[in-house]
Write a protein that holds these residues in place. Structure first.
Motif, PDB file in Angstrom:
ATOM      1  N   GLU A   1       0.835  -1.206   0.000  1.00  0.00           N
ATOM      2  CA  GLU A   1       0.000   0.000   0.000  1.00  0.00           C
ATOM      3  C   GLU A   1       0.875   1.265   0.000  1.00  0.00           C
ATOM      4  OE1 GLU A   1      -3.430  -0.528   0.214  1.00  0.00           O
ATOM      5  OE2 GLU A   1      -3.626   1.613  -0.263  1.00  0.00           O
TER       6      GLU A   1
ATOM      7  N   ARG B   1       2.762   1.937  -3.258  1.00  0.00           N
ATOM      8  CA  ARG B   1       1.943   2.424  -4.379  1.00  0.00           C
ATOM      9  C   ARG B   1       1.941   3.948  -4.464  1.00  0.00           C
ATOM     10  NH1 ARG B   1      -2.720  -1.409  -3.533  1.00  0.00           N
ATOM     11  NH2 ARG B   1      -1.170  -3.031  -3.290  1.00  0.00           N
TER      12      ARG B   1
ATOM     13  N   PRO C   1      -1.206   0.880 -11.635  1.00  0.00           N
ATOM     14  CA  PRO C   1      -2.262   0.505 -10.679  1.00  0.00           C
ATOM     15  C   PRO C   1      -3.672   0.628 -11.247  1.00  0.00           C
ATOM     16  CG  PRO C   1      -1.434   2.707 -10.179  1.00  0.00           C
ATOM     17  CD  PRO C   1      -0.620   2.206 -11.345  1.00  0.00           C
TER      18      PRO C   1
ATOM     19  N   HIS D   1       4.260   3.976 -15.229  1.00  0.00           N
ATOM     20  CA  HIS D   1       4.516   3.111 -14.072  1.00  0.00           C
ATOM     21  C   HIS D   1       5.064   1.743 -14.498  1.00  0.00           C
ATOM     22  CE1 HIS D   1       2.612   6.336 -12.141  1.00  0.00           C
ATOM     23  NE2 HIS D   1       1.396   6.037 -12.562  1.00  0.00           N
TER      24      HIS D   1
END
Ligand SMILES: O=C(O)CCC(=O)C(=O)O
Ligand SMILES: [Fe+2]
Length: 291
Positions: A45, A48, A160, A258
């Motif tokens: 988490e 990210r 993501p 990303h």
């Protein structure tokens, strides 16, 4: 030969049957991209939060040197830097494990170089023509001569939001090399030594480095070549990984944000088929040793 070879794998260090190892090595050396549709790299988490263009400031990537543990190009507070290093190091380790199980014949000739995190959208990014990777090219590092070694890269799309990374893949290295060879000028007397003396390069470019950079430049500066492969796109979905010799595969990144990337340098003598190396292809065109 298909430019993309799919391989079913979902862990970075698991056992791989010998037949798969051999097929993967031969395909790589023949200029294919090994594509792992289900090989993802999980982020926590907190990690990210690093998937934002703001973490790189003015540079395009976060860089990591697995040997020294040094992180560069990141615009994050000291406390966060520790977490960012943890992420980069985990990816560096995972790719090392993947290649040691997938390509065991390279073991003694495989050298791990830089790791990068690429959080900036590729499409529409402002770059000089030489750094513009949306144009088809083969890799050659202007300031870091490879001195004949191969450039092998592992990529993982960690987007993501489920967005793919889109690439273009052009034609075979020997076709590209033969096409541009007559237009690539030879190094001027003293040129390579001077570039090293004034620190444009970190070591003296070999003739091979000189010609590879000229080839890289000639491809990027040729609008006709670029237009020919405008629709040769391949999608690498979020949660997938791929590996190729980027000094051999004519490639371009069209869009996506990303991505994690790990560079390895490979000794030409470690290849199963050294004749496939750009060094050997250019040497046969030059009629002399180039490194
Ligand atoms: O960022 C990418 O997807 C690829 C860019 C590129 O040309 C490279 O890493 O060699
Ligand atoms: Fe590239």
């Amino acid at each position: 030969m298909s430019p993309i070879l799919p391989i079913e794998l979902c862990t970075w260090g698991g056992e791989i049957p010998q037949a798969t190892q051999v097929a993967a090595t031969d395909a790589l050396e023949a200029g294919s991209v090994l594509f792992f549709p289900n090989l993802s790299f999980e982020l926590t988490e907190t990690e990210r939060a690093f998937l934002s263009p703001e973490i790189v400031g003015s540079s395009k990537n976060v860089n990591y040197d697995p040997k020294s543990g040094k992180v560069g190009g990141a615009n994050v507070a000291a406390m966060k830097l520790h977490e960012l290093r943890g992420l980069m190091d985990r990816f560096a380790t995972a790719t090392r494990e993947l290649l040691s199980t997938l390509l065991p014949t390279y073991r003694n000739g495989l050298h791990q170089a830089r790791t990068s995190l690429r959080p900036v959208e590729v499409a529409g990014r402002k770059q000089t023509w030489r750094k513009d990777d949306t144009r088809l090219h083969v890799d050659s590092f202007p300031s870091q001569p490879s001195r004949g070694k191969r450039i092998l890269r592992v990529f993982c799309n960690v987007n993501p939001d489920g967005r793919p990374r889109v690439w273009k893949v052009g034609e075979q290295f020997d076709t590209v090399a033969r096409k541009y060879w007559p237009a690539l000028r030879a190094p001027l007397p003293g040129e390579r030594g001077l570039l090293a003396a004034i620190r444009v390069t970190k070591s003296v470019r070999t003739r091979y480095d000189h010609y590879m950079l000229k080839l890289h430049d000639a491809m990027k500066l040729d609008p006709v070549y670029q237009a020919r492969f405008a629709s040769a796109t391949h999608l690498f979905p979020a949660g997938s990984s791929w590996v190729c010799f980027t000094d051999q595969v004519s490639h371009a990144a069209v869009s996506g944000a990303h991505q994690l990337e790990q560079t390895f340098m490979v000794d030409v003598n470690a290849l199963r088929n050294p004749a496939s190396a750009p060094l050997r292809v250019l040497e046969s065109l030059a009629g002399r040793k180039l490194a």
